[in-house]
Design an enzyme around this catalytic site. Sequence first.
Site, PDB file in Angstrom:
ATOM      1  N   TYR A   1       4.903  -0.599   3.648  1.00 44.81           N
ATOM      2  CA  TYR A   1       3.565  -0.205   3.197  1.00 44.81           C
ATOM      3  C   TYR A   1       3.107  -1.095   2.047  1.00 44.81           C
ATOM      4  CZ  TYR A   1      -0.356   2.422   1.521  1.00 44.81           C
ATOM      5  OH  TYR A   1      -1.625   2.771   1.147  1.00 44.81           O
TER       6      TYR A   1
ATOM      7  N   TRP B   1      -0.608  -3.285   0.184  1.00 41.51           N
ATOM      8  CA  TRP B   1      -1.906  -3.938   0.338  1.00 41.51           C
ATOM      9  C   TRP B   1      -1.810  -5.436   0.527  1.00 41.51           C
ATOM     10  CZ3 TRP B   1      -7.247  -2.469  -1.249  1.00 41.51           C
ATOM     11  CH2 TRP B   1      -7.468  -1.104  -1.076  1.00 41.51           C
TER      12      TRP B   1
END
Length: 762
Positions: free
Chosen positions: A109, A111
Amino acid sequence: MDLRPSTSHWGAFSAGFDAEGGLRVVAHPDDPSPSPLLGNIPASLRHPTRVAEPAIRRGWLERGPGPDPARGHEEFVRVGWDEALDLLAAELRRIRDEHGNQAIYGGSYGWGSAGRFHHSQSQLHRFLNCFGGFTSSRNSYSYGTSAVVLPHIVGSVHEVLGRASSWPTIVANTELLVAFGGVPEKNVFVTPGGVTRHHTPEFLAGLAGRGTSVELVSPIRADLPANVAARWHPIRPATDTALMLALAHTLVAEGRHDRDFLDRYCTGYDEFERYLLGVEDGVPKDAGWAEAITELPAAEIVSLARRMAASRTLITVTWSLQRIEHGEQPVWAAIALAAMLGQIGLPGGGFGHGYGSMGDVGDIGPEFRVPHLPQYANPVREFIPVARIADMLLNPGATYDYDGDVRTYPDIRLVYWAGGNPFHHHQDLNRLRTAFARPDTVVVHEPFWTATARHADFVLPATLPLERDDFGAGRRDTHLIAMHRVAEPFGQARDDYAIFGGLAGRLGIGDRFTQGRSAGDWLNQLYQSWREKLESKGIAVPSFAEFFAAGEYRFPLQDTDRTLFAQFRRDPVKHRLHTPSGKIEISSRRVRSFGYADCPGHPVWLEPTEWLGGPRAARFPVQLIANQPGTRLHSQLDGGAVSQAGKVAGREAIRLHPADAAARGIADGDLVRVFNDRGACLAGAVLADQLRPGVAQLPTGAWFDPVGSLCVHGNPNVLTADVGSSSLSQGCTGQHVLVEVERYQGEPPELTIGAPPRISAP
Ligand code: PGD
């Protein structure tokens, strides 16, 4: 100066080096409100914490793979790329042959950076899918709770997040905006993938100009820009659901609810009404009841309910409100309340989720799919709800509830991360350290020596966007931006694509992974096939060479139709929702059938563990709100100038109410220790009276710098609880935590996170 175009999650810009060799970053000329976060880029490009060469943890090299509590404590050994990739390829093969592909956790996970081709998680997933698959993760830390509950209530997530009233519609139509969690301006600068024109600050100013009445429900006044006049309800944290229930109760008690709307468009209202009135439990959820929980005056609650019924009212709930234990409830209760007002589907009325949580919610940009790297399908079906990572690593074979299923945690032997920082984003970081000791091998691709890189066995240096060619755009972006390479890769850093290509070649899957293309070939090919799709719809798009030379392509203006709820309102049969009933489910039979005490079949008030009204508050009497930072995106570029300027004595700033500070002998600028029974961190005190007394605010993202169980830098996730929001959604609950704060006495431990860890020769 040769300025070249690029973009970031917080805005498009151009960059180049000045005569002294300093990196200059200039906001895109079309951006009406460039993000201050652009100021973090220059110092980060060549920051001392860049990873310069591949490194392997000494214990892994000398003792081989296996669970190891030394992970995160030991020095690294510098190795060449060939040695690193040979060893890693052999380890991947061993794990697959001995334990199967599901033993690889590749959820990864995070960005990462803007840029569609070099999107690190897509690269990792494509590589692992070529290799036979991996255990994946579902949902996000952003709105992992809503992502599970919304389909039960309104049939989809997208319809709520992406199809709410746009900001211009709100400014033109909304008479009363009731903003639970406010509309925090700091977050609207960010959209994943990029945003060229930041419109939302203008819209917020428009709201101020038009005189829309705004009710801010938040313990923090800064959750709404200072120029937007508002009635501030400094609610006790984590009690918004009780307030919503009392507003709903007032509507029923005074006959102000819209029975026709409820009959025609909703199901399960009667059961909810019985709960509001206390028919079964003998507890009417009236304003007096809510006053004791929320500490907002009952008369204020009643008056607000009346005004809501008499106005075109939009109820908004930020994503932060669902990032807590029982986070489903404020979302569900707000939808029920909006349904009772009968305005869902009317312009500027109803319910919205995520205004002020991300730049694209309510934005007016067009909706073009941008080119992206295909990932192939994952042959492994195993997954976890994303925030359950430590539970999975610590408890292989254990069962847990999730959205009506009983699932079993797989036994993970290898963790592979590219483009995320779990030692920033996860809760209870001391527990995560124990969890990360368990796998045989941990691999991280990173541009920086983040805490996650320091907890790995293999650290492979990745380039930053300014060191590679790409293109980028976010959801509702107005431009596709050509991202030009501005600088040579730092040290021996390689693109994630090149790293995976090197591994894939060693594992016999090189052709499938690369399809014989260089990174440049991919950019050309992805753009070309995207261009063909647009041209088949009659939209003229320049060639790749023309686009790249021009630096950008402006998407044609689009009539963005956000009318799904309006359509549903017009014809609820033809445009039925994707719920079992086709209607808004104020009570859900399906959720009730799961039998979860922590998420029953309709919105309810459930006491969380981390709140000021509960027994834990006797030991830890300050409610800490660990929200998104205003000086960086998450933990990204924490060494940058804007992020550093926000620190106090080099530590993350904690905002304290002057009364709380005085009671503890704390002055502005003091170093403080923030603690509970999970851990502690140091932070620099900033006194702020625009906070509810008893509440403190310490944003996330200071790079975790542990000395024992103390983070000397100020990462609040050393304090937060690692528990899921409920058995239904198992979402992240990092937003709230109870703590105590004291003045730090003596000489504080030094920060070590601003320099690389110990790295030696083989
Ligand atoms: P980032 O700091 O963005 O945080 O968590 P997330 O892990 O996404 O991490 C991205 C990492 O990718 C950085 O370390 C960066 O250096 C690296 N990176 C950038 N570009 C590249 C690249 O090209 N290649 C590689 N290999 N790496 C790259 C964010 C998460 O935190 C989110 S989304 C939310 S909403 C949560 N919010 C909260 C909260 O409200 N409260 C608490 N307590 N905790 C939270 N955590 C969550």
